[in-house]
Design a protein around this motif. Structure first.
Motif, PDB file in Angstrom:
ATOM      1  N   GLU A 175       0.831  -1.199   0.000  1.00 45.91           N
ATOM      2  CA  GLU A 175       0.000   0.000   0.000  1.00 45.91           C
ATOM      3  C   GLU A 175       0.866   1.249   0.000  1.00 45.91           C
ATOM      4  O   GLU A 175       1.971   1.251   0.531  1.00 45.91           O
ATOM      5  CB  GLU A 175      -0.861  -0.015   1.270  1.00 45.91           C
ATOM      6  N   VAL A 176       0.361   2.313  -0.604  1.00 48.26           N
ATOM      7  CA  VAL A 176       1.122   3.561  -0.614  1.00 48.26           C
ATOM      8  C   VAL A 176       0.351   4.615   0.161  1.00 48.26           C
ATOM      9  O   VAL A 176      -0.792   4.942  -0.176  1.00 48.26           O
ATOM     10  CB  VAL A 176       1.360   4.062  -2.061  1.00 48.26           C
ATOM     11  N   LEU A 177       1.001   5.145   1.203  1.00 50.62           N
ATOM     12  CA  LEU A 177       0.362   6.176   2.017  1.00 50.62           C
ATOM     13  C   LEU A 177       1.077   7.500   1.803  1.00 50.62           C
ATOM     14  O   LEU A 177       2.302   7.550   1.810  1.00 50.62           O
ATOM     15  CB  LEU A 177       0.439   5.792   3.496  1.00 50.62           C
ATOM     16  N   GLY A 178       0.333   8.542   1.581  1.00 50.09           N
ATOM     17  CA  GLY A 178       0.951   9.848   1.449  1.00 50.09           C
ATOM     18  C   GLY A 178       0.805  10.619   2.746  1.00 50.09           C
ATOM     19  O   GLY A 178      -0.252  10.625   3.358  1.00 50.09           O
ATOM     20  N   LEU A 179       1.901  11.274   3.157  1.00 54.99           N
ATOM     21  CA  LEU A 179       1.873  12.054   4.382  1.00 54.99           C
ATOM     22  C   LEU A 179       2.164  13.497   3.978  1.00 54.99           C
ATOM     23  O   LEU A 179       3.262  13.830   3.549  1.00 54.99           O
ATOM     24  CB  LEU A 179       2.964  11.530   5.308  1.00 54.99           C
ATOM     25  N   ALA A 180       1.147  14.336   4.085  1.00 60.69           N
ATOM     26  CA  ALA A 180       1.311  15.705   3.603  1.00 60.69           C
ATOM     27  C   ALA A 180       1.357  16.685   4.752  1.00 60.69           C
ATOM     28  O   ALA A 180       0.748  16.459   5.794  1.00 60.69           O
ATOM     29  CB  ALA A 180       0.155  16.058   2.673  1.00 60.69           C
ATOM     30  N   GLY A 181       2.057  17.776   4.564  1.00 57.19           N
ATOM     31  CA  GLY A 181       2.092  18.805   5.591  1.00 57.19           C
ATOM     32  C   GLY A 181       3.248  19.743   5.338  1.00 57.19           C
ATOM     33  O   GLY A 181       4.118  19.468   4.521  1.00 57.19           O
ATOM     34  N   GLU A 182       3.271  20.837   6.069  1.00 63.29           N
ATOM     35  CA  GLU A 182       4.327  21.834   5.875  1.00 63.29           C
ATOM     36  C   GLU A 182       5.394  21.738   6.944  1.00 63.29           C
ATOM     37  O   GLU A 182       5.398  20.795   7.719  1.00 63.29           O
ATOM     38  CB  GLU A 182       3.701  23.217   5.909  1.00 63.29           C
ATOM     39  N   SER A 183       6.261  22.750   6.964  1.00 57.01           N
ATOM     40  CA  SER A 183       7.371  22.677   7.914  1.00 57.01           C
ATOM     41  C   SER A 183       6.834  22.735   9.337  1.00 57.01           C
ATOM     42  O   SER A 183       5.898  23.454   9.643  1.00 57.01           O
ATOM     43  CB  SER A 183       8.339  23.825   7.678  1.00 57.01           C
ATOM     44  N   GLY A 184       7.420  21.936  10.193  1.00 59.62           N
ATOM     45  CA  GLY A 184       7.043  21.932  11.600  1.00 59.62           C
ATOM     46  C   GLY A 184       5.897  21.009  11.931  1.00 59.62           C
ATOM     47  O   GLY A 184       5.507  20.899  13.084  1.00 59.62           O
ATOM     48  N   CYS A 185       5.335  20.310  10.927  1.00 61.80           N
ATOM     49  CA  CYS A 185       4.179  19.461  11.238  1.00 61.80           C
ATOM     50  C   CYS A 185       4.581  18.114  11.777  1.00 61.80           C
ATOM     51  O   CYS A 185       3.750  17.393  12.303  1.00 61.80           O
ATOM     52  CB  CYS A 185       3.295  19.295  10.005  1.00 61.80           C
ATOM     53  N   GLY A 186       5.828  17.745  11.640  1.00 61.84           N
ATOM     54  CA  GLY A 186       6.275  16.491  12.240  1.00 61.84           C
ATOM     55  C   GLY A 186       6.418  15.334  11.278  1.00 61.84           C
ATOM     56  O   GLY A 186       6.737  14.223  11.695  1.00 61.84           O
ATOM     57  N   LYS A 187       6.188  15.552  10.001  1.00 63.93           N
ATOM     58  CA  LYS A 187       6.197  14.400   9.092  1.00 63.93           C
ATOM     59  C   LYS A 187       7.573  13.767   8.936  1.00 63.93           C
ATOM     60  O   LYS A 187       7.699  12.538   8.898  1.00 63.93           O
ATOM     61  CB  LYS A 187       5.612  14.785   7.731  1.00 63.93           C
ATOM     62  N   SER A 188       8.611  14.587   8.848  1.00 65.72           N
ATOM     63  CA  SER A 188       9.954  14.010   8.732  1.00 65.72           C
ATOM     64  C   SER A 188      10.357  13.319  10.022  1.00 65.72           C
ATOM     65  O   SER A 188      11.079  12.322  10.004  1.00 65.72           O
ATOM     66  CB  SER A 188      10.987  15.093   8.404  1.00 65.72           C
ATOM     67  N   LEU A 232       8.976  10.275 -10.104  1.00 68.95           N
ATOM     68  CA  LEU A 232       7.697   9.778  -9.589  1.00 68.95           C
ATOM     69  C   LEU A 232       7.254   8.545 -10.349  1.00 68.95           C
ATOM     70  O   LEU A 232       6.778   7.564  -9.772  1.00 68.95           O
ATOM     71  CB  LEU A 232       6.625  10.855  -9.710  1.00 68.95           C
ATOM     72  N   ARG A 233       7.416   8.626 -11.647  1.00 63.77           N
ATOM     73  CA  ARG A 233       7.022   7.479 -12.457  1.00 63.77           C
ATOM     74  C   ARG A 233       7.855   6.269 -12.090  1.00 63.77           C
ATOM     75  O   ARG A 233       7.347   5.144 -11.979  1.00 63.77           O
ATOM     76  CB  ARG A 233       7.196   7.804 -13.937  1.00 63.77           C
ATOM     77  N   LEU A 234       9.144   6.496 -11.881  1.00 65.26           N
ATOM     78  CA  LEU A 234      10.028   5.402 -11.492  1.00 65.26           C
ATOM     79  C   LEU A 234       9.572   4.793 -10.176  1.00 65.26           C
ATOM     80  O   LEU A 234       9.481   3.559 -10.035  1.00 65.26           O
ATOM     81  CB  LEU A 234      11.463   5.925 -11.356  1.00 65.26           C
ATOM     82  N   LEU A 235       9.244   5.635  -9.217  1.00 68.23           N
ATOM     83  CA  LEU A 235       8.825   5.125  -7.913  1.00 68.23           C
ATOM     84  C   LEU A 235       7.558   4.290  -8.052  1.00 68.23           C
ATOM     85  O   LEU A 235       7.416   3.239  -7.439  1.00 68.23           O
ATOM     86  CB  LEU A 235       8.592   6.282  -6.937  1.00 68.23           C
ATOM     87  N   LYS A 236       6.656   4.776  -8.862  1.00 69.00           N
ATOM     88  CA  LYS A 236       5.406   4.031  -9.039  1.00 69.00           C
ATOM     89  C   LYS A 236       5.662   2.672  -9.666  1.00 69.00           C
ATOM     90  O   LYS A 236       5.104   1.659  -9.237  1.00 69.00           O
ATOM     91  CB  LYS A 236       4.451   4.808  -9.947  1.00 69.00           C
ATOM     92  N   GLU A 237       6.509   2.655 -10.691  1.00 72.54           N
ATOM     93  CA  GLU A 237       6.782   1.382 -11.350  1.00 72.54           C
ATOM     94  C   GLU A 237       7.431   0.401 -10.395  1.00 72.54           C
ATOM     95  O   GLU A 237       7.042  -0.761 -10.316  1.00 72.54           O
ATOM     96  CB  GLU A 237       7.733   1.619 -12.532  1.00 72.54           C
ATOM     97  N   LEU A 238       8.422   0.887  -9.659  1.00 70.48           N
ATOM     98  CA  LEU A 238       9.111   0.006  -8.722  1.00 70.48           C
ATOM     99  C   LEU A 238       8.148  -0.520  -7.667  1.00 70.48           C
ATOM    100  O   LEU A 238       8.182  -1.689  -7.293  1.00 70.48           O
ATOM    101  CB  LEU A 238      10.257   0.758  -8.037  1.00 70.48           C
ATOM    102  N   GLN A 239       7.311   0.371  -7.205  1.00 65.67           N
ATOM    103  CA  GLN A 239       6.382  -0.027  -6.155  1.00 65.67           C
ATOM    104  C   GLN A 239       5.478  -1.153  -6.656  1.00 65.67           C
ATOM    105  O   GLN A 239       5.241  -2.143  -5.971  1.00 65.67           O
ATOM    106  CB  GLN A 239       5.569   1.193  -5.720  1.00 65.67           C
TER     107      GLN A 239
END
Lengths: 347, 343, 320
Positions: free
Chosen positions: B34-47, B190-197
């Motif tokens: 499964e592919v999960l996207g984690l979105a947010g700006e600086s300071g949100c804690g995603k990294s 992005l295309r590469l990542l999708k194909e590999l995934q």
């Protein structure tokens, strides 16, 4: 309530363009050591801007778009007088800017990509904004002028920010300080080099809205350099797309961004991510090298029309690979540099 | 078949200025492939989450909660076992990956390094595998001998991806893998990542601030703000019909070209993303929210179901179970006075 | 399809510029800012034990130099006035013993601090002024100016200190001025290089570009943006240069290349006499050790201060 563009749209009968860029060329030469020079090696020449002509009417917003290395930033810097073109002229209100650069600088100001780097870390907000006034020895009460500029840029109440240092402010606030520093001289035109790309996504809209409001309120003309076509859609009247030092397409934003006539513009638009966006053609290879500009149409090595064989079928392949070409009018006010245009074809 | 299960993750950095809560109670469920996207700006804690999953955060950082990676709690693993898990079960493509390569080592050696370190192969075999990895990411195998400076930005990013694949992990965490790349190169990567995934059946967590990129590559989307997930659901649903006002503002920053509603109408949020050390009371988004109303300043809504497949943390929606007030005590929704009277 | 995006609430009306809390002129704002910046640096400096120790030692020696006439009468320096026993070890009357002319070594060391420190500071001034000018102009303008200036700098960088000092001392009248000049001329080159490197890096900063875009003249850019940002580096560098200058003066005086040693006592001249008088080989340690220790302490003090300053002014070195 009223159409915000009504009072500032340029009328064709008005006096000539505010800014005219005529066929400028800017090249950068690499360095050669003494030994290499003696054996006859030539320095590499990067033709960053290779024949660009533009016009800006008073009150309009022109977006200069393209990938990195296409020469858009160099063009903007040449317009600001920070880079002297090897050939060509830049005219402001009909006068070459290099005749009196200092006076020109009072009328045209710049907003930079990196708001943190653009502010001297040892100077307070007040001093950064007042700098322009001091350089040009502008008469009047400095404090009031600085306060008004900060207020126009959205930092209110302005006095609260006077003694702050850049590192005490957020990214959006720093950019507003840079904008205030440009506004304090009451310029007629602003050159913005990627003004929001270093800012957080939710903050970008506010800064762009600020630029739009300033255009409306103060009648500013804005040249905005960006790699983001979505931004051009949001704020630009006209868009000029650059590739390897040349403008390959220029026209009203609605035309260029919805009905692009140059294969490169189309490729850039196709690549913008969106829902169900898989399966679009993506150009191969890296953005090309300004030291090695291809023969003929400089886009032909990556052109999908050439790669798919369509160029050959249409009979233009020979010219694509061999003959350089200039912008031609494809539709009203919409110019393109592509051999497809004369055939009336779309990419 | 849950591959990754994060429950109630809290991460607090210890700095000279005191404790900084970067992540405040985040839960993530990810199945194989499964592919999960984690979105947010600086300071949100995603990294920070990316680092927390593999315990790569600086010493002294407080990490509590549960990170179950294939039924092992990463946070409780002994160092030996942790090292074995790193890279073989989950790997990271780092932010600013283009600068994460050792400039004085050939890229072939750098790709082969984790293979050798984990004892999966000897040096020579590892190099052969590195060559095939390069081909998988679209670079010719002969470039094994190149140094990083001989590659372009996009090519270096591909090398980073090859490195992440080196030990056949089942999960890849990509932290801003395409920021700072040109649009064209970004599309290629992005295309590469999708194909590999797809080919390798990888699970992926894709971290970025660019919502439009996520909608193209991810199955599900989670939007973060100030250390919490404030909206979560299927990617296209969240993007097309954002529930939370913040998500709406974020997607407005990436307009669809040709959409007349965005023409000449840039809009953003006033203020700035909050500093984790200095969070507002109640709902942390309320000072910037265009739809703020009375209870928002002292009630902090948890993430709850707002529709069959979606969760959001916003008081605009009915159905919040028990809500938590600013003092930390629980207040049942029925006990709250109606919104209008709460001035 | 995306739902309608609601505009955020309109921004509040800008508050009128009413009476301001504390009336301040632009100059006053600048003064406040400088004061605050200086205070901040001082508070940070105080935290460094090494820096405070170095500062303490330096202050001690500077006070000794300033108050020398009060600590030991000038008469003590003249061979005619000296009344002590010859080469006597430290005693109550002569805490550091006496030299071969019966002069108190303590008095000599106290008075010697004056010349050593003054020469050190004066030579440093020359070094910094020449070095900074060269580095600034070369780094800022580039082109032929840079090439020319840097070639001159390289020349001076390469010349060995001692032979040049000897040659110059022979050509010119041996005097305090000559010593100062000699040290200054031989030391400025490394400052020039350091400054030039820093200027090159600062030139590319966006805020310098911004000032250019605002219409700043070369002078404005150099004085308001580049020099203040090179300043901390020069300052930290200067502190070390003083140390080197004092050492150089000591060396020159030791080799009798300085001014007439009978009238100009410096730590170097004391060392010269002591060495010449065989103190190193006989047991008259009290004659040769004090001036040596004094030089070492002062140089150490400057080095420690320089180290502490470097930590403060160079953010990359600051411990996390």
């Amino acid at each position: 309530m009223n159409d915000p563009l009504a009072d500032v749209s340029p009328s064709p009968e008005a006096t000539g363009p505010l800014l005219e860029v005529r066929n400028i060329h800017v090249s950068f030469t690499g360095r050669i050591g003494l030994g290499a020079g003696l054996i006859g090696k030539k320095a590499t020449v990067a033709r960053a801007v290779d024949g660009v002509s533009l016009e800006l009417q008073k009150g309009e917003v022109l977006a200069l778009a393209g990938e990195s290395g296409c020469g858009k930033t160099t063009t903007a810097r040449a317009v600001m007088g920070l880079e002297r073109p090897n050939e060509g002229q830049i005219l402001y209100e009909g006068e070459p800017i290099w005749n009196d650069l200092r006076a020109y600088r009072r009328k045209v100001q710049m907003v930079f990509q990196d708001p943190t780097g653009a502010l001297n870390p040892r100077e307070t907000v007040y001093e950064s904004v007042a700098e322009g006034l001091r350089i040009h020895r502008v008469a009047g009460d400095e404090r009031t002028q600085v306060a008004e500029a900060l207020s126009s840029a959205g930092l209110r109440p302005p006095e609260r920010f006077f003694l702050n240092y850049p590192h005490e402010l957020s990214g959006g606030q720093r950019q507003r300080v840079v904008i205030a520093g440009a506004l304090v001289l009451e310029p007629h035109m602003i050159v913005a080099d990627e003004p929001v790309s270093n800012l957080d996504a939710s903050v970008r809209g506010e800064i762009l809205a600020l630029l739009m409001e300033l255009r409306r309120r103060l009648g500013l003309t804005i040249l905005i350099v960006t790699h983001d076509l979505g931004l051009a859609w949001m704020v630009a009247d006209r868009v000029a797309v650059m590739y390897l030092g040349r403008v390959v397409e220029i026209g009203p934003a609605e035309d260029v961004l919805i009905h692009p006539k140059h294969p490169y513009t189309k490729a850039l638009l196709d690549v913008v991510p969106e829902i169900g966006g898989a399966g679009r053609p993506i150009l191969t290879g890296e953005p090309p090298d300004p030291t090695r500009i291809p023969r003929g149409c400089r886009f032909h090595p990556r052109c999908p029309i050439v790669a798919s064989g369509r160029a050959q079928k249409l009979g233009i392949l020979g010219r694509c690979t061999d003959q350089d070409l200039a912008l031609e009018e494809a539709a009203r006010d919409h110019h393109v540099a592509c051999y497809l245009t004369e055939l009336g074809e779309e990419p | 078949m849950s591959l990754l299960s994060v429950k109630d993750l809290h991460v607090t950095y210890r700095t000279q200025a005191g404790a900084v809560p970067a992540v405040r109670g985040v839960g993530i469920e990810l199945s194989r492939g499964e592919v999960l996207g984690l979105a947010g700006e600086s300071g949100c804690g995603k990294s920070t989450i990316a680092g927390a999953i593999l315990r790569l955060l600086p010493k002294g950082t407080d990490v509590t909660g549960q990170v179950m990676l294939d039924n092992q709690n990463v946070l409780e693993l002994k160092p030996g076992r942790l090292r074995a898990v790193r890279w073989t079960e989950a790997s990271i493509v780092f932010q600013g990956a283009m600068h994460a390569l050792n400039p004085v080592q050939r890229i072939g050696d750098q790709i082969a390094e984790p293979i050798v370190l984990h004892g999966q192969a000897g040096e020579r075999e590892a190099l052969v595998r590195a060559g095939s990895l390069l081909e998988q990411v679209g670079l010719p195998a002969r470039r094994l001998k190149d140094y990083p400076h001989e590659l372009s930005g996009g090519q270096r990013q591909r090398v980073m991806i090859a490195m992440a694949l080196a030990c056949n992990p089942r999960l890849i965490i990509a932290d801003e893998p395409t920021t700072a790349l040109d649009v064209m190169v970004q599309a290629q990567v992005l295309r590469l990542l999708k194909e590999l995934q797809r080919e390798l059946g990888l699970a992926m967590i894709f971290i970025t601030h660019d919502l439009s990129v996520l909608v193209e590559t991810c199955d599900r989307l989670a939007v973060m703000y100030a250390g919490r997930v404030i909206e979560e659901g299927p990617a296209d649903v969240v993007f097309r019909q954002p529930a939370h006002p913040y998500t709406r503002a974020l997607s407005a920053a990436f307009p669809e070209i040709g959409d007349a509603r965005f023409r000449m109408r840039p809009s953003g949020l006033p203020g700035d993303p909050p500093y984790p050390a200095d969070l507002p009371t109640g709902c942390t988004f309320h000072p910037r929210c265009p739809q703020v109303f009375a209870p928002c300043s002292h009630v902090d809504p948890p993430l709850f179901d707002v529709s069959p497949e979606r969760r959001a943390a916003c008081l605009l929606f009915d159905g919040a179970p028990a809500t938590v007030n600013a003092a930390g005590g629980t207040v049942a929704k029925e006990d709250q006075p109606p919104a209008e009277e709460q001035r | 399809m995306k739902p309608t995006i609601e505009r955020p609430a309109p921004a509040p009306e800008p508050e009128p510029l009413g009476p301001l809390p504390i009336p301040k002129s632009a100059k006053a704002i600048a003064r406040t800012r400088r004061k605050e910046a200086a205070l901040r640096t001082w508070r940070q400096y105080r935290k460094s034990k090494m820096g405070m120790a170095g500062l303490g030692i330096l202050v001690f020696f500077v006070l000794v130099a300033i108050f020398a006439p009060l600590l030991a009468s000038r008469c003590e320096l003249s061979p005619t006035c000296a009344s002590g026993p010859i080469l006597s070890p430290p005693s109550w009357q002569y805490p550091l013993g006496t030299d071969d002319l019966g002069r108190s070594v303590l008095a000599l060391t106290i008075w010697g601090s004056r010349i050593s420190i003054i020469v050190g500071l004066a030579a440093t001034l020359i070094t910094v002024v020449i070095g900074t000018s060269f580095g600034l102009v070369a780094g800022y303008y580039g082109g032929w100016r840079e090439s020319g200036l840097m070639r001159i700098t390289d020349w001076f960088l390469v010349i060995p200190f001692l032979p040049l000092a000897i040659v110059l001392s022979v050509i010119l009248e041996p005097s305090l001025t000559t010593v100062i000049l000699v040290i200054g001329i031989t030391s400025w080159a490394s400052t020039a290089r350091v400054v030039r490197a820093q200027v090159l890096s600062l030139k590319t900063r966006t805020y310098v570009e911004r000032a250019r875009a605002l219409g700043a003249s070369h002078w404005h850019l150099m004085s308001r943006h580049i020099l203040p940002n090179v300043g901390p580096l020069i300052f930290a560098n200067t502190v070390l240069i003083v140390a080197v200058a004092i050492l150089s003066e000591t060396t020159l005086s030791f080799l009798n290349l300085g001014p007439d040693p009978t009238t100009n006592i410096s730590w170097g001249t004391i060392l010269e006499f002591a060495f010449g008088g065989g103190a190193a080989f006989s047991n008259n340690w009290w004659w040769i050790v004090p001036p040596g220790v004094a030089v070492v302490l002062v140089v150490l003090a400057f080095t420690m201060i320089g180290y502490a300053l470097d930590e403060i002014l160079n953010p990359k070195l600051r411990a996390r």
